[in-house]
Write an enzyme that holds these catalytic residues in place. Structure first.
Site, mmCIF file in Angstrom:
data_model
loop_
_atom_site.group_PDB
_atom_site.id
_atom_site.type_symbol
_atom_site.label_atom_id
_atom_site.label_comp_id
_atom_site.label_asym_id
_atom_site.label_seq_id
_atom_site.Cartn_x
_atom_site.Cartn_y
_atom_site.Cartn_z
ATOM 1 N N ARG A 15 0.823 -1.217 0.000
ATOM 2 C CA ARG A 15 0.000 0.000 0.000
ATOM 3 C C ARG A 15 0.862 1.274 0.000
ATOM 4 N NH1 ARG A 15 -3.577 -2.144 5.018
ATOM 5 N NH2 ARG A 15 -1.707 -3.420 5.246
ATOM 6 N N ARG A 439 49.920 38.276 -13.134
ATOM 7 C CA ARG A 439 48.886 38.844 -13.992
ATOM 8 C C ARG A 439 49.582 39.744 -14.995
ATOM 9 N NH1 ARG A 439 46.904 42.633 -9.045
ATOM 10 N NH2 ARG A 439 48.269 44.387 -9.513
HETATM 11 C C1 UD1 Z 1 -2.430 -5.512 11.752
HETATM 12 C C2 UD1 Z 1 -3.340 -6.404 12.619
HETATM 13 C C3 UD1 Z 1 -4.546 -5.607 13.103
HETATM 14 C C4 UD1 Z 1 -4.069 -4.353 13.842
HETATM 15 C C5 UD1 Z 1 -3.092 -3.526 13.008
HETATM 16 C C6 UD1 Z 1 -2.477 -2.463 13.874
HETATM 17 C C7 UD1 Z 1 -3.246 -8.760 11.918
HETATM 18 C C8 UD1 Z 1 -3.860 -9.820 11.084
HETATM 19 N N1 UD1 Z 1 -3.795 -7.539 11.812
HETATM 20 O O1 UD1 Z 1 -3.165 -5.154 10.588
HETATM 21 O O2 UD1 Z 1 -5.337 -6.393 13.974
HETATM 22 O O3 UD1 Z 1 -5.209 -3.552 14.175
HETATM 23 O O4 UD1 Z 1 -2.015 -4.376 12.514
HETATM 24 O O5 UD1 Z 1 -1.661 -1.602 13.128
HETATM 25 O O6 UD1 Z 1 -2.340 -9.040 12.655
HETATM 26 N N2 UD1 Z 1 3.976 -8.933 8.689
HETATM 27 C C9 UD1 Z 1 4.925 -9.940 8.607
HETATM 28 N N3 UD1 Z 1 4.600 -11.081 7.949
HETATM 29 C C10 UD1 Z 1 3.385 -11.302 7.401
HETATM 30 C C11 UD1 Z 1 2.420 -10.267 7.485
HETATM 31 C C12 UD1 Z 1 2.739 -9.092 8.137
HETATM 32 O O7 UD1 Z 1 6.042 -9.801 9.107
HETATM 33 O O8 UD1 Z 1 3.169 -12.396 6.852
HETATM 34 C C13 UD1 Z 1 4.331 -7.688 9.401
HETATM 35 C C14 UD1 Z 1 4.297 -6.471 8.519
HETATM 36 O O9 UD1 Z 1 5.586 -6.201 7.958
HETATM 37 C C15 UD1 Z 1 3.874 -5.373 9.501
HETATM 38 C C16 UD1 Z 1 3.080 -6.113 10.555
HETATM 39 O O10 UD1 Z 1 3.396 -7.480 10.408
HETATM 40 O O11 UD1 Z 1 4.995 -4.761 10.095
HETATM 41 C C17 UD1 Z 1 1.568 -5.918 10.419
HETATM 42 O O12 UD1 Z 1 1.161 -6.321 9.116
HETATM 43 P P1 UD1 Z 1 0.161 -5.441 8.255
HETATM 44 O O13 UD1 Z 1 -0.060 -6.106 6.961
HETATM 45 O O14 UD1 Z 1 0.590 -4.031 8.237
HETATM 46 O O15 UD1 Z 1 -1.186 -5.597 9.133
HETATM 47 P P2 UD1 Z 1 -2.406 -4.578 9.260
HETATM 48 O O16 UD1 Z 1 -3.326 -4.779 8.112
HETATM 49 O O17 UD1 Z 1 -1.937 -3.207 9.491
HETATM 50 CA CA CA Z 2 0.057 -2.213 9.544
#
Ligand code: UD1
Ligand code: CA
Length: 462
Positions: A15, A439
């Site tokens: 995003r 110069r």
């Molecule tokens: C996540 C939470 C949500 C919370 C929000 C707060 C989950 C499913 N959702 O949503 O409940 O309200 O954060 O900001 O946990 N990441 C990994 N590996 C993965 C997926 C993600 O390391 O397979 C890391 C990402 O790099 C990031 C963090 O986990 O730093 C959160 O992932 P992101 O996709 O941003 O979750 P949100 O949709 O923001």
């Molecule tokens: Ca996030």
């Protein structure tokens, strides 16, 4: 009992629409994941594991040995991410804090508060929650009629009634370490995104008879998760306010704190005054009683006490006590500006050492040079240091006087108390107390006017 922490930093951050991986995006000049680790380091932790995947090498290079690493080769969700740390942490008895690398505003104080609340309640897991003005996109905290936490529901899985809940999961948790990994083994991916959600562990632990809780923090701003550039802008704004307030409380005057841009690692002494539209970046250190006017940028530099910077740009340089520069000076890397030195308008320096009290007042380029003390460099002097292939060095001794519009073709050594005549192109060394003049002599044509057409006409009329 050990205290562990896990930072989730394996996601791509699509995003963000950026070549730079999300957790490396800077907030106040410092990568988001670095902010998170810095605050975790300020709590009492025994082991910190960062889960890496996208941009793994870059994250490792940035954080170095401050943390251990677990690789999540495929990003199957936050629950799956945490599971990758099991090999490193699984055997410990104790508690584990989990934070996201994309939530840069949490403070060590808040993490400590969550630990305290968790221990006080004797929970298996305590989630840090907050009330969001716009909860869209966050996981919602679902409570039963008695107010006990039941589960967390993600935006895409939430019913309209659940979407109306404004208490959100900040993505920060403290778990009993053993129960964390036991619960993760049971997390499934039967949800809207087909991912293994970390938040699902709450429902699992609750069903197994454990107590789960939420600690609701007062300040939503701190819990901001940064998924896109709009949130990145908001996080920068919030971080900037926090940084500026810290400096003002330490005795720094910011004429307009809403338009002063100070990176997270910058240090500033008291009674320093900073005008609007100034950028202080990287590992800059600024002393006391410094005055910096509007339009200045200082990057990775040291500015000692009583320095004045007037609308200038300074990079990887040092300005020693009582020196000044500008308006519109450009100090490029490795400029060592001595005590009480004056660098004037439209002067550029690079890789120079300039001794105490020397003046470089106007329209001058000084590169690859060692200048002594109490020298006067005249207007429009050029240190000609580059032949297109190699750079050459110049030395100028104490009390020398370089006449205006001198070209010094390096390598040249000019002695103490030596002079150059204005307009000279100096190619040879000048010993101490000697004058170099190079110069052509002036010829004056006294009959010039009479030889012009107008002059001839005037003469005919006489
Ligand atoms: C996540 C939470 C949500 C919370 C929000 C707060 C989950 C499913 N959702 O949503 O409940 O309200 O954060 O900001 O946990 N990441 C990994 N590996 C993965 C997926 C993600 O390391 O397979 C890391 C990402 O790099 C990031 C963090 O986990 O730093 C959160 O992932 P992101 O996709 O941003 O979750 P949100 O949709 O923001
Ligand atoms: Ca996030």
């Amino acid at each position: 009992m050990t205290r562990n922490a896990i930072i989730l930093a394996a996601g791509m951050g699509s995003r963000m629409k950026s070549k730079l991986y999300k957790v490396l995006q800077p907030v106040a000049g410092k990568a988001m994941v670095d902010h998170v680790l810095t605050e975790i380091e300020a709590t009492n932790v025994d082991h910190v594991v960062t889960v890496i995947g996208h941009g793994a090498d870059a994250v490792k290079q940035l954080l170095g040995t401050r943390t251990e690493y677990a690789l999540q080769a495929e990003q199957l969700g936050t629950g799956h991410a945490v599971l990758q740390a099991q090999a490193l942490l699984g055997t410990y008895a104790g508690t584990t804090l989990i934070a996201s690398g994309d939530s840069p505003l949490f403070t060590a104080a808040t993490f400590n508060q969550l630990y305290t609340e968790h221990e006080k309640a004797g929970n298996a897991v305590t989630v840090l929650s907050s009330k969001a003005p716009d909860p869209f996109g966050y996981g919602r905290i679902i409570r039963d009629v008695n107010g006990n936490v039941e589960k967390i529901v993600e935006q895409k899985d939430a019913t309209p009634a659940e979407q109306a809940v404004d208490e959100i999961s900040t993505g920060v948790f403290v778990f009993d370490n053993q129960l964390l990994f036991a619960a993760l083994a049971q997390v499934k991916n039967d949800n809207a995104q087909g991912e293994y959600y970390l938040p699902d562990t709450l429902e699992i632990l609750k069903a197994a008879g454990h107590t789960v809780g939420a600690y609701q923090m007062a300040d939503f701003t701190e819990s901001m998760g940064v998924n896109d550039r709009v949130a990145l802008g908001a996080a920068n704004l919030a971080m900037r306010e926090r940084i500026n307030e810290k400096h003002m409380r330490n005795g720094v005057t910011l004429i307009d704190p809403t338009s002063t841009y100070i990176d997270a690692n910058v240090v500033i002494g008291n009674d320093t005054t900073i005008e609007p539209n100034v950028y202080l970046k990287g590992n800059t250190v600024i002393g006391s009683d410094v005055y910096i006017t509007s339009g200045s940028t200082v990057i990775d530099s040291t500015i000692e006490n009583n320095v004045t910077i007037t609308s200038s740009q300074i990079e990887e340089s040092i300005m020693r006590e009582g020196s000044n520069c500008g308006p519109f000076a450009h100090l490029r890397p490795k400029s060592d500006i001595g005590q009480a030195v004056h660098i004037g308008n439209f002067v550029e320096t690079k890789k120079v050492t300039i001794g105490k009290g020397t003046k470089v007042g106007h329209l001058t380029y000084v590169g690859d040079a060692t200048l002594g003390e109490d020298i006067n460099i005249g207007a429009g002097t050029i240190f000609v240091n580059y032949d297109g292939v190699n750079k050459f060095h110049t030395t100028v001794g104490d009390h020398a006087f370089i006449g205006s519009n001198t070209k010094i073709i390096a390598p040249v050594a000019i002695g103490d108390y030596a002079l150059t005549a204005a307009g000279s192109t100096i190619t040879d060394d000048i010993p101490a107390k000697a004058m170099g003049i190079a110069r052509s002599r002036q010829t004056t044509k006294t009959d010039f006017w009479d030889r012009t057409p107008q002059g001839k006409k005037d003469k005919g009329q006489q």
